[in-house]
Design a protein around this motif. Structure first.
Motif, PDB file in Angstrom:
ATOM      1  N   UNK A   1     -17.504 -18.655  -2.107  1.00  0.00           N
ATOM      2  CA  UNK A   1     -16.231 -18.640  -1.667  1.00  0.00           C
ATOM      3  C   UNK A   1     -15.315 -17.974  -2.655  1.00  0.00           C
ATOM      4  N   UNK A   2     -15.390 -18.417  -4.120  1.00  0.00           N
ATOM      5  CA  UNK A   2     -14.764 -17.408  -4.984  1.00  0.00           C
ATOM      6  C   UNK A   2     -15.000 -16.411  -4.833  1.00  0.00           C
ATOM      7  N   UNK A   3     -16.285 -16.004  -5.119  1.00  0.00           N
ATOM      8  CA  UNK A   3     -16.689 -14.452  -4.899  1.00  0.00           C
ATOM      9  C   UNK A   3     -16.243 -13.838  -3.852  1.00  0.00           C
ATOM     10  N   UNK A   4     -16.174 -14.175  -2.664  1.00  0.00           N
ATOM     11  CA  UNK A   4     -15.412 -13.395  -1.458  1.00  0.00           C
ATOM     12  C   UNK A   4     -14.329 -13.263  -1.757  1.00  0.00           C
ATOM     13  N   UNK A   5     -13.196 -14.234  -2.314  1.00  0.00           N
ATOM     14  CA  UNK A   5     -11.881 -14.197  -2.285  1.00  0.00           C
ATOM     15  C   UNK A   5     -11.777 -13.002  -3.363  1.00  0.00           C
ATOM     16  N   UNK A   6     -12.443 -13.075  -4.454  1.00  0.00           N
ATOM     17  CA  UNK A   6     -12.058 -11.873  -5.618  1.00  0.00           C
ATOM     18  C   UNK A   6     -12.705 -10.596  -5.086  1.00  0.00           C
ATOM     19  N   UNK A   7     -13.594 -10.407  -4.370  1.00  0.00           N
ATOM     20  CA  UNK A   7     -13.994  -9.245  -3.582  1.00  0.00           C
ATOM     21  C   UNK A   7     -12.749  -8.861  -2.722  1.00  0.00           C
ATOM     22  N   UNK A   8     -12.193  -9.939  -1.891  1.00  0.00           N
ATOM     23  CA  UNK A   8     -11.128  -9.505  -1.058  1.00  0.00           C
ATOM     24  C   UNK A   8     -10.011  -8.934  -1.691  1.00  0.00           C
ATOM     25  N   UNK A   9      -9.633  -9.450  -2.959  1.00  0.00           N
ATOM     26  CA  UNK A   9      -8.460  -8.883  -3.591  1.00  0.00           C
ATOM     27  C   UNK A   9      -8.877  -7.730  -4.091  1.00  0.00           C
ATOM     28  N   UNK A  10      -9.865  -7.317  -4.679  1.00  0.00           N
ATOM     29  CA  UNK A  10     -10.601  -6.098  -5.257  1.00  0.00           C
ATOM     30  C   UNK A  10     -10.357  -5.007  -4.234  1.00  0.00           C
ATOM     31  N   UNK A  11     -10.934  -5.476  -2.924  1.00  0.00           N
ATOM     32  CA  UNK A  11     -10.661  -4.534  -1.751  1.00  0.00           C
ATOM     33  C   UNK A  11      -9.244  -4.237  -1.383  1.00  0.00           C
ATOM     34  N   UNK A  12      -8.404  -5.243  -1.587  1.00  0.00           N
ATOM     35  CA  UNK A  12      -7.062  -5.068  -1.155  1.00  0.00           C
ATOM     36  C   UNK A  12      -6.271  -4.085  -2.133  1.00  0.00           C
ATOM     37  N   UNK A  13      -6.546  -4.435  -3.623  1.00  0.00           N
ATOM     38  CA  UNK A  13      -6.008  -3.313  -4.393  1.00  0.00           C
ATOM     39  C   UNK A  13      -6.470  -2.123  -4.380  1.00  0.00           C
ATOM     40  N   UNK A  14      -7.908  -1.992  -4.051  1.00  0.00           N
ATOM     41  CA  UNK A  14      -8.335  -0.584  -3.954  1.00  0.00           C
ATOM     42  C   UNK A  14      -7.638   0.082  -2.731  1.00  0.00           C
ATOM     43  N   UNK A  15      -7.476  -0.679  -1.562  1.00  0.00           N
ATOM     44  CA  UNK A  15      -6.827   0.040  -0.554  1.00  0.00           C
ATOM     45  C   UNK A  15      -5.274   0.488  -0.786  1.00  0.00           C
ATOM     46  N   UNK A  16      -4.837  -0.234  -1.329  1.00  0.00           N
ATOM     47  CA  UNK A  16      -3.096  -0.299  -1.669  1.00  0.00           C
ATOM     48  C   UNK A  16      -3.338   1.124  -2.613  1.00  0.00           C
ATOM     49  N   UNK A  17      -4.125   1.314  -3.618  1.00  0.00           N
ATOM     50  CA  UNK A  17      -3.834   2.376  -4.694  1.00  0.00           C
ATOM     51  C   UNK A  17      -4.277   3.634  -3.680  1.00  0.00           C
ATOM     52  N   UNK A  18      -5.387   3.392  -2.851  1.00  0.00           N
ATOM     53  CA  UNK A  18      -5.675   4.703  -2.025  1.00  0.00           C
ATOM     54  C   UNK A  18      -4.347   5.092  -1.146  1.00  0.00           C
ATOM     55  N   UNK A  19      -3.907   4.271  -0.609  1.00  0.00           N
ATOM     56  CA  UNK A  19      -2.975   4.561   0.322  1.00  0.00           C
ATOM     57  C   UNK A  19      -1.713   5.146  -0.360  1.00  0.00           C
ATOM     58  N   UNK A  20      -1.259   4.713  -1.530  1.00  0.00           N
ATOM     59  CA  UNK A  20      -0.359   5.108  -2.509  1.00  0.00           C
ATOM     60  C   UNK A  20      -0.445   6.459  -2.821  1.00  0.00           C
ATOM     61  N   UNK A  21      -2.029   6.906  -3.369  1.00  0.00           N
ATOM     62  CA  UNK A  21      -2.203   8.102  -3.802  1.00  0.00           C
ATOM     63  C   UNK A  21      -2.213   9.075  -2.701  1.00  0.00           C
ATOM     64  N   UNK A  22      -2.619   8.785  -1.561  1.00  0.00           N
ATOM     65  CA  UNK A  22      -2.753   9.475  -0.496  1.00  0.00           C
ATOM     66  C   UNK A  22      -1.365   9.997   0.007  1.00  0.00           C
ATOM     67  N   UNK A  23      -0.613   9.055  -0.037  1.00  0.00           N
ATOM     68  CA  UNK A  23       0.793   9.460   0.304  1.00  0.00           C
ATOM     69  C   UNK A  23       1.293  10.364  -0.539  1.00  0.00           C
ATOM     70  N   UNK A  24       0.831  10.113  -1.862  1.00  0.00           N
ATOM     71  CA  UNK A  24       1.636  11.279  -2.988  1.00  0.00           C
ATOM     72  C   UNK A  24       0.988  12.676  -2.638  1.00  0.00           C
ATOM     73  N   UNK A  25      -0.390  12.588  -2.244  1.00  0.00           N
ATOM     74  CA  UNK A  25      -0.800  13.949  -1.885  1.00  0.00           C
ATOM     75  C   UNK A  25      -0.435  14.593  -0.692  1.00  0.00           C
ATOM     76  N   UNK A  26       0.149  13.887   0.255  1.00  0.00           N
ATOM     77  CA  UNK A  26       0.500  14.492   1.510  1.00  0.00           C
ATOM     78  C   UNK A  26       1.932  14.838   1.231  1.00  0.00           C
ATOM     79  N   UNK A  27       2.354  14.855   0.169  1.00  0.00           N
ATOM     80  CA  UNK A  27       3.677  15.429  -0.071  1.00  0.00           C
ATOM     81  C   UNK A  27       3.788  16.944  -0.229  1.00  0.00           C
TER      82      UNK A  27
END
Length: 262
Positions: A1-27
Protein backbone atom coordinates in the motif's frame (compact mmCIF):
# COMPACT_ATOMS: atom_id res chain seq x y z
CA UNK A 1 0.00 0.00 0.00
CA UNK A 2 2.81 2.43 0.95
CA UNK A 3 4.63 1.65 -2.30
CA UNK A 4 1.49 2.30 -4.34
CA UNK A 5 0.93 5.63 -2.59
CA UNK A 6 4.56 6.63 -3.17
CA UNK A 7 4.31 5.67 -6.82
CA UNK A 8 1.09 7.67 -7.08
CA UNK A 9 2.78 10.76 -5.63
CA UNK A 10 5.75 10.38 -7.99
CA UNK A 11 3.42 9.99 -10.97
CA UNK A 12 1.48 13.05 -9.88
CA UNK A 13 4.63 15.16 -9.57
CA UNK A 14 5.84 13.93 -12.95
CA UNK A 15 2.53 14.87 -14.57
CA UNK A 16 2.53 18.32 -12.94
CA UNK A 17 6.07 19.06 -14.10
CA UNK A 18 5.28 17.79 -17.59
CA UNK A 19 2.22 20.04 -17.86
CA UNK A 20 4.12 23.06 -16.61
CA UNK A 21 6.92 22.50 -19.10
CA UNK A 22 4.51 21.83 -21.95
CA UNK A 23 2.69 25.05 -21.12
CA UNK A 24 6.02 26.88 -21.25
CA UNK A 25 6.85 25.31 -24.61
CA UNK A 26 3.45 26.26 -25.99
CA UNK A 27 4.27 29.93 -25.50
CA UNK A 28 6.42 29.70 -28.65
CA UNK A 29 5.53 26.41 -30.30
CA UNK A 30 2.12 24.95 -31.27
CA UNK A 31 0.54 21.70 -30.03
CA UNK A 32 2.69 21.07 -26.98
CA UNK A 33 0.35 20.72 -24.00
CA UNK A 34 -1.58 17.44 -23.98
CA UNK A 35 -1.06 17.05 -27.72
CA UNK A 36 -0.29 13.35 -27.37
CA UNK A 37 -4.03 12.77 -27.02
CA UNK A 38 -4.91 14.67 -30.20
CA UNK A 39 -5.12 13.33 -33.73
CA UNK A 40 -2.27 15.52 -34.97
CA UNK A 41 -0.03 14.67 -32.06
CA UNK A 42 2.69 16.82 -30.55
CA UNK A 43 4.37 19.30 -32.88
CA UNK A 44 8.07 18.66 -33.43
CA UNK A 45 10.58 20.90 -35.22
CA UNK A 46 11.78 19.78 -38.63
CA UNK A 47 14.44 22.32 -39.61
CA UNK A 48 17.83 22.72 -37.96
CA UNK A 49 17.00 26.25 -36.84
CA UNK A 50 13.69 25.21 -35.32
CA UNK A 51 15.33 22.29 -33.54
CA UNK A 52 17.92 24.61 -32.01
CA UNK A 53 15.27 27.11 -30.86
CA UNK A 54 13.14 24.24 -29.52
CA UNK A 55 16.00 22.84 -27.42
CA UNK A 56 17.08 26.25 -26.15
CA UNK A 57 13.54 27.23 -25.19
CA UNK A 58 13.03 23.86 -23.52
CA UNK A 59 16.24 24.29 -21.50
CA UNK A 60 15.21 27.79 -20.43
CA UNK A 61 11.94 26.33 -19.20
CA UNK A 62 13.60 24.01 -16.69
CA UNK A 63 14.47 26.70 -14.09
CA UNK A 64 11.12 28.36 -14.73
CA UNK A 65 9.34 25.10 -13.86
CA UNK A 66 11.50 24.68 -10.74
CA UNK A 67 10.38 28.13 -9.56
CA UNK A 68 6.73 27.73 -10.52
CA UNK A 69 6.16 24.24 -9.13
CA UNK A 70 6.22 25.22 -5.41
CA UNK A 71 3.90 28.13 -6.24
CA UNK A 72 1.58 25.71 -8.02
CA UNK A 73 1.46 23.51 -4.89
CA UNK A 74 0.65 26.61 -2.83
CA UNK A 75 -2.12 27.34 -5.32
CA UNK A 76 -3.57 23.85 -4.85
CA UNK A 77 -3.71 24.41 -1.09
CA UNK A 78 -5.26 27.89 -1.45
CA UNK A 79 -7.77 26.53 -3.96
CA UNK A 80 -8.78 23.77 -1.53
CA UNK A 81 -9.74 26.27 1.17
CA UNK A 82 -11.17 28.86 -1.22
CA UNK A 83 -13.52 26.21 -2.65
CA UNK A 84 -14.91 25.73 0.86
CA UNK A 85 -15.67 29.44 0.97
CA UNK A 86 -17.06 29.35 -2.57
CA UNK A 87 -19.41 26.50 -1.65
CA UNK A 88 -20.64 28.26 1.49
CA UNK A 89 -20.94 31.65 -0.23
CA UNK A 90 -22.90 30.13 -3.11
CA UNK A 91 -25.43 28.66 -0.69
CA UNK A 92 -25.97 31.71 1.51
CA UNK A 93 -25.42 34.52 -1.02
CA UNK A 94 -24.30 38.11 -0.36
CA UNK A 95 -26.87 38.74 2.33
CA UNK A 96 -25.94 35.55 4.14
CA UNK A 97 -22.21 36.30 3.91
CA UNK A 98 -22.68 39.78 5.34
CA UNK A 99 -25.00 38.38 8.02
CA UNK A 100 -22.51 35.67 9.06
CA UNK A 101 -19.63 38.15 9.26
CA UNK A 102 -21.81 40.63 11.13
CA UNK A 103 -22.89 37.98 13.64
CA UNK A 104 -19.29 36.81 14.22
CA UNK A 105 -17.77 40.27 14.59
CA UNK A 106 -20.87 41.61 16.31
CA UNK A 107 -20.62 38.86 18.92
CA UNK A 108 -16.95 39.69 19.48
CA UNK A 109 -17.83 43.37 19.83
CA UNK A 110 -20.60 42.57 22.31
CA UNK A 111 -18.26 40.35 24.36
CA UNK A 112 -15.64 43.10 24.52
CA UNK A 113 -18.32 45.62 25.45
CA UNK A 114 -19.76 43.46 28.21
CA UNK A 115 -16.91 41.35 29.58
CA UNK A 116 -13.69 42.57 27.98
CA UNK A 117 -12.73 45.20 30.54
CA UNK A 118 -11.20 47.35 27.78
CA UNK A 119 -13.51 50.30 28.35
CA UNK A 120 -14.93 52.57 25.70
CA UNK A 121 -11.66 52.77 23.76
CA UNK A 122 -11.33 49.00 23.43
CA UNK A 123 -14.96 48.72 22.44
CA UNK A 124 -14.53 51.32 19.66
CA UNK A 125 -11.40 49.54 18.43
CA UNK A 126 -13.21 46.23 17.99
CA UNK A 127 -16.30 47.94 16.57
CA UNK A 128 -14.32 49.74 13.84
CA UNK A 129 -12.36 46.58 13.07
CA UNK A 130 -15.65 44.71 12.77
CA UNK A 131 -17.05 47.20 10.27
CA UNK A 132 -13.83 47.01 8.23
CA UNK A 133 -13.95 43.22 8.13
CA UNK A 134 -17.63 43.07 7.17
CA UNK A 135 -17.29 45.67 4.38
CA UNK A 136 -14.15 44.02 2.95
CA UNK A 137 -15.82 40.59 3.04
CA UNK A 138 -18.88 41.97 1.25
CA UNK A 139 -16.73 43.53 -1.48
CA UNK A 140 -14.78 40.28 -1.88
CA UNK A 141 -18.05 38.38 -2.33
CA UNK A 142 -19.44 40.91 -4.82
CA UNK A 143 -16.38 40.72 -7.06
CA UNK A 144 -16.21 36.93 -6.72
CA UNK A 145 -19.90 36.60 -7.65
CA UNK A 146 -19.40 38.91 -10.63
CA UNK A 147 -17.46 36.07 -12.20
CA UNK A 148 -14.47 35.94 -14.48
CA UNK A 149 -10.92 34.95 -13.58
CA UNK A 150 -9.56 38.49 -14.03
CA UNK A 151 -12.13 40.05 -11.70
CA UNK A 152 -11.59 37.33 -9.12
CA UNK A 153 -7.80 37.68 -9.16
CA UNK A 154 -7.65 41.48 -9.40
CA UNK A 155 -10.42 42.37 -6.93
CA UNK A 156 -11.99 39.46 -5.01
CA UNK A 157 -8.77 38.00 -3.60
CA UNK A 158 -7.32 41.40 -2.53
CA UNK A 159 -10.49 42.34 -0.65
CA UNK A 160 -10.57 38.89 0.93
CA UNK A 161 -7.02 39.38 2.23
CA UNK A 162 -7.93 42.92 3.30
CA UNK A 163 -10.74 41.47 5.44
CA UNK A 164 -8.06 39.53 7.33
CA UNK A 165 -5.21 42.06 7.55
CA UNK A 166 -6.84 45.46 7.91
CA UNK A 167 -9.14 45.10 10.97
CA UNK A 168 -6.25 44.86 13.51
CA UNK A 169 -4.62 47.94 11.96
CA UNK A 170 -7.83 49.94 12.15
CA UNK A 171 -8.40 48.76 15.73
CA UNK A 172 -4.90 49.94 16.67
CA UNK A 173 -5.95 53.57 16.22
CA UNK A 174 -8.49 53.16 19.01
CA UNK A 175 -6.49 51.07 21.46
CA UNK A 176 -3.02 51.82 22.81
CA UNK A 177 -2.59 48.17 23.74
CA UNK A 178 -3.33 46.95 20.22
CA UNK A 179 -1.40 49.86 18.70
CA UNK A 180 1.74 49.05 20.67
CA UNK A 181 1.85 45.66 18.98
CA UNK A 182 0.49 46.48 15.52
CA UNK A 183 2.40 49.71 14.91
CA UNK A 184 5.69 48.31 16.24
CA UNK A 185 5.46 45.21 14.06
CA UNK A 186 4.33 47.30 11.09
CA UNK A 187 7.44 49.47 11.37
CA UNK A 188 9.64 46.36 11.48
CA UNK A 189 7.92 44.96 8.40
CA UNK A 190 8.26 48.33 6.64
CA UNK A 191 12.02 48.31 7.31
CA UNK A 192 12.34 44.82 5.84
CA UNK A 193 10.32 45.80 2.76
CA UNK A 194 12.36 48.97 2.22
CA UNK A 195 15.70 47.16 2.52
CA UNK A 196 14.85 43.88 0.83
CA UNK A 197 12.27 44.85 -1.81
CA UNK A 198 12.47 48.54 -2.64
CA UNK A 199 16.18 49.24 -2.19
CA UNK A 200 17.29 46.78 -4.92
CA UNK A 201 14.95 48.52 -7.41
CA UNK A 202 15.98 52.01 -6.35
CA UNK A 203 12.74 53.11 -4.66
CA UNK A 204 13.81 53.14 -1.00
CA UNK A 205 15.02 56.75 -0.89
CA UNK A 206 11.97 57.97 -2.81
CA UNK A 207 9.54 56.25 -0.44
CA UNK A 208 11.37 57.47 2.66
CA UNK A 209 11.38 61.06 1.40
CA UNK A 210 7.74 61.07 0.28
CA UNK A 211 6.03 59.06 3.02
CA UNK A 212 6.18 59.04 6.81
CA UNK A 213 4.84 55.94 8.53
CA UNK A 214 2.42 57.69 10.85
CA UNK A 215 -1.35 57.68 11.28
CA UNK A 216 -3.33 56.73 8.19
CA UNK A 217 -0.11 55.68 6.44
CA UNK A 218 -0.33 52.40 8.39
CA UNK A 219 -3.68 51.69 6.74
CA UNK A 220 -2.26 52.49 3.31
CA UNK A 221 0.75 50.29 4.02
CA UNK A 222 -1.33 47.24 4.95
CA UNK A 223 -3.76 47.82 2.13
CA UNK A 224 -0.72 48.01 -0.12
CA UNK A 225 0.40 44.65 1.25
CA UNK A 226 -3.05 43.06 1.05
CA UNK A 227 -3.59 43.92 -2.62
CA UNK A 228 -0.43 42.31 -4.10
CA UNK A 229 -0.74 39.42 -1.65
CA UNK A 230 -4.29 38.86 -2.91
CA UNK A 231 -3.03 39.04 -6.48
CA UNK A 232 -0.34 36.48 -5.64
CA UNK A 233 -2.88 34.09 -4.13
CA UNK A 234 -5.18 34.53 -7.12
CA UNK A 235 -2.31 33.90 -9.54
CA UNK A 236 -1.09 30.75 -7.78
CA UNK A 237 -4.64 29.40 -7.82
CA UNK A 238 -4.81 30.18 -11.54
CA UNK A 239 -1.50 28.36 -11.98
CA UNK A 240 -2.92 25.39 -10.05
CA UNK A 241 -6.01 25.36 -12.27
CA UNK A 242 -3.80 25.44 -15.34
CA UNK A 243 -1.45 22.69 -14.20
CA UNK A 244 -3.77 20.50 -12.18
CA UNK A 245 -7.36 21.15 -13.32
CA UNK A 246 -9.98 20.64 -10.64
CA UNK A 247 -11.75 18.17 -12.90
CA UNK A 248 -8.70 15.89 -12.76
CA UNK A 249 -8.69 15.90 -8.95
CA UNK A 250 -12.42 15.23 -8.84
CA UNK A 251 -11.98 12.30 -11.24
CA UNK A 252 -9.09 10.93 -9.19
CA UNK A 253 -11.14 11.16 -6.00
CA UNK A 254 -14.15 9.49 -7.57
CA UNK A 255 -11.92 6.84 -9.10
CA UNK A 256 -10.33 6.22 -5.71
CA UNK A 257 -13.76 5.96 -4.09
CA UNK A 258 -14.92 3.47 -6.69
CA UNK A 259 -11.77 1.43 -6.22
CA UNK A 260 -12.27 1.34 -2.46
CA UNK A 261 -15.89 0.29 -2.94
CA UNK A 262 -14.74 -2.57 -5.12
Amino acid sequence: MATEQRDGVVDGVRLDVQRLHETWMELLFPRQRGAQHSVLGKWKPSTTGDKAKYRIWGALGVPVVLVLYPLMLLGVAVRFYSRRFDSLATRIGLGGTVLVMTVIWGALTAIVRTYGGFGQVGFMAVLVASVTAVVSSALAFIFWAKGGRATTVLLAYPFGVTALLLPPVVAAFYSDTVGAVVFTQSRQIAIVLLNQVFQPIGLKDLLESQFELQGFAFVLMWFGIAVPLGWLLGLVVTLANLTRPQEDEDENKSGGAEASDD
